[in-house]
Enzyme design. Structure first.
Site, PDB file in Angstrom:
ATOM      1  CB  THR A 192      -0.936  -0.011   1.230  1.00 29.88           C
ATOM      2  OG1 THR A 192      -1.761  -1.177   1.158  1.00 29.88           O
ATOM      3  CG2 THR A 192      -1.797   1.227   1.304  1.00 29.88           C
TER       4      THR A 192
ATOM      5  CB  SER B 110       3.245  -6.466  -0.848  1.00 27.72           C
ATOM      6  OG  SER B 110       2.899  -6.828   0.467  1.00 27.72           O
TER       7      SER B 110
ATOM      8  CB  CYS C 116     -24.026  -9.946   2.386  1.00 31.67           C
ATOM      9  SG  CYS C 116     -25.730  -9.492   2.639  1.00 31.67           S
TER      10      CYS C 116
HETATM   11  N1  PLP Z   1      -2.001  -4.259  -4.343  1.00 29.29           N
HETATM   12  C1  PLP Z   1      -2.563  -5.460  -4.560  1.00 29.29           C
HETATM   13  C2  PLP Z   1      -2.883  -5.894  -5.949  1.00 29.29           C
HETATM   14  C3  PLP Z   1      -2.847  -6.301  -3.471  1.00 29.29           C
HETATM   15  O1  PLP Z   1      -3.415  -7.491  -3.693  1.00 29.29           O
HETATM   16  C4  PLP Z   1      -2.536  -5.850  -2.175  1.00 29.29           C
HETATM   17  C5  PLP Z   1      -2.870  -6.664  -0.982  1.00 29.29           C
HETATM   18  O2  PLP Z   1      -3.902  -7.325  -0.944  1.00 29.29           O
HETATM   19  C6  PLP Z   1      -1.942  -4.585  -2.011  1.00 29.29           C
HETATM   20  C7  PLP Z   1      -1.694  -3.823  -3.128  1.00 29.29           C
HETATM   21  C8  PLP Z   1      -1.593  -4.054  -0.662  1.00 29.29           C
HETATM   22  O3  PLP Z   1      -0.429  -4.673  -0.153  1.00 29.29           O
HETATM   23  P1  PLP Z   1      -0.135  -4.584   1.430  1.00 29.29           P
HETATM   24  O4  PLP Z   1      -1.081  -5.529   2.094  1.00 29.29           O
HETATM   25  O5  PLP Z   1       1.300  -5.027   1.564  1.00 29.29           O
HETATM   26  O6  PLP Z   1      -0.311  -3.186   1.847  1.00 29.29           O
END
Ligand code: PLP
Length: 407
Positions: A72, A198, A324
């Site tokens: 993120t 990540s 849901c």
């Molecule tokens: N981008 C994608 C495509 C992801 O699947 C995820 C996590 O689910 C992230 C970004 C975020 O990564 P992080 O959990 O290390 O912040």
């Protein structure tokens, strides 16, 4: 009860080799890698090695790797770091199926006056590259398109997209959080400018990531502070986790072949058997261009969440693109973007495998899931209507349902 973990796109097991590599950095090797003395310096050499390992996994130069706290943060930094260095530009382009780590940054920017173009996808989850060409303008600061979708596993042709974007002199970022370690990615051969990854999606722990920034790409730090990461990300390095990410990069290189042979064969068998044994089941997304570990299936006329709960009772962990909440039905923004009919979007289940899965895991799901689906359909009024040939209620066709993208 046996645990069958098939939710590796959510997170992965930290590899024992990774844990072992990290341990000394919680105890004896606690120095600050930026310190002038020998005690910090020896830690600095291990951080350097981790940077080389991550760079090697994606064919980059070690100087092009910036360690972050997660995928993120890498996504946020790529977008904001680009906007900070092109302050006159006010337009960015993303896809409608991005992870919230990109999507919600874009929505926040929109609220602050930026123009956002969200490219739609077709029924298979693919973009229209001609549409991409038409939306780029002199005001476009960045195009950010994911490499692989987390829900469906659909792969985007990111090298081709980067080339199109470059024709207009615009930088290109890809969120490769789901593809790193599952498919080969080589920055030496690719035109991509920035790439997010990540740790916890590739058998390193949660809370560490990296952003690849190609040499020469304009970038201003998003996390502002000290001079760490060559001035591109402030904050004392999270040394044990960085060491873990480095070791996990090595693990990923060692297992890439296995992901694309043994793991893919397990996924293919799971999918084929479930499609054969359960009627009114469909695969979501482009089956020809997909991650080798991901399978997103829709079981019509029932709720994905109920399927997950009953699977969980049998020790099987998967996830769903249907949620849901408080009586309002909200299939995921990804399945809605693909135009998956409501009857199917609600019954979606994602299975995502890793190198830690085996045939017995798959056998367990193949034996357990069909009776679960039957049980749920036996009590589903929608399935009853379908079987009796009655028209569907607006509840299931989405007639009364408010549509909005959510994280
Ligand atoms: N981008 C994608 C495509 C992801 O699947 C995820 C996590 O689910 C992230 C970004 C975020 O990564 P992080 O959990 O290390 O912040």
């Amino acid at each position: 009860m046996r645990t069958v973990y098939l939710d590796n796109n959510a997170t992965t097991r930290t590899a024992p080799e990774v844990v072992e590599a990290m341990l000394p950095f919680f105890s004896d090797l606690y120095g600050n890698p930026s310190s002038m003395h020998f005690f910090g310096g020896q830690v600095g050499r291990h951080v350097k090695q981790a940077r080389e390992q991550v760079a090697a996994l994606i064919g980059a130069h070690p100087d092009e790797i910036v360690f972050t706290s997660c995928g993120t943060e890498s996504d946020n930094a790529a977008i904001m770091g680009t906007l900070y260095s092109y302050p006159e530009k006010k337009h960015i382009v993303i896809s409608r199926v991005e992870h919230p780590a990109v999507l919600n940054v874009a929505h926040q920017l929109q609220a602050r006056g930026y123009r956002i173009t969200e490219l739609g996808v077709d029924r298979e989850g693919q973009l229209d590259l001609d549409e991409l060409r038409t939306v780029l303008t002199d005001d476009t600061a960045l195009v950010s398109i994911m490499s692989a979708n987390n829900e469906t596993g659909v792969l985007f042709p990111i090298d081709e997209i980067a080339a199109i974007v470059h024709e207009r002199g615009i930088p290109f970022h890809t969120d490769a959080v789901q593809s790193i370690g599952k498919i080969p990615m080589d920055m030496a051969k690719s035109p991509i400018d920035m790439l997010s990854l990540s740790g916890h999606k590739l058998h390193a722990p949660k809370g560490v990531g990296a952003l690849y920034i190609r040499k020469g790409t304009r970038f201003a730090p998003f996390v502002v502070g000290g001079h760490q990461e060559a001035g591109r990300r402030g904050g004392t390095e999270n040394v044990p986790y960085i060491i873990g990410l480095g070791r996990a990069a090595q693990f990923a290189m060692d297992h890439l072949q296995e992901e694309n042979t043994r793991v893919k064969a397990l996924r293919d068998r799971l999918e084929a058997e479930l499609l054969k044994s359960i009627p009114n089941t469909m695969v979501n997304g482009d089956v020809k261009n997909r991650l080798p570990n991901t399978c997103n299936l829709s079981f019509e006329y029932i709720e994905g969440e109920s399927i997950l709960m009953l699977l969980s009772d049998e020790g099987i962990c998967a996830s769903s693109g249907s949620a849901c909440t408080s009586g309002s039905l909200q299939p995921s923004h990804v399945l809605r973007a693909l135009g998956v009919p409501f009857t199917a979007a609600h019954g979606s289940v994602r299975f995502s495998l890793s190198v830690y899965n085996n045939q017995e895991d798959i056998d367990h799901v193949i034996a357990t899931l069909p009776p679960i689906i039957q049980r749920l359909r036996d009590i589903s009024p929608f399935w009853k209507d379908y079987v009796e040939g009655k028209p569907m209620s607006s509840f299931l066709t989405g007639g009364d349902i408010e549509h909005h993208v959510h994280g």
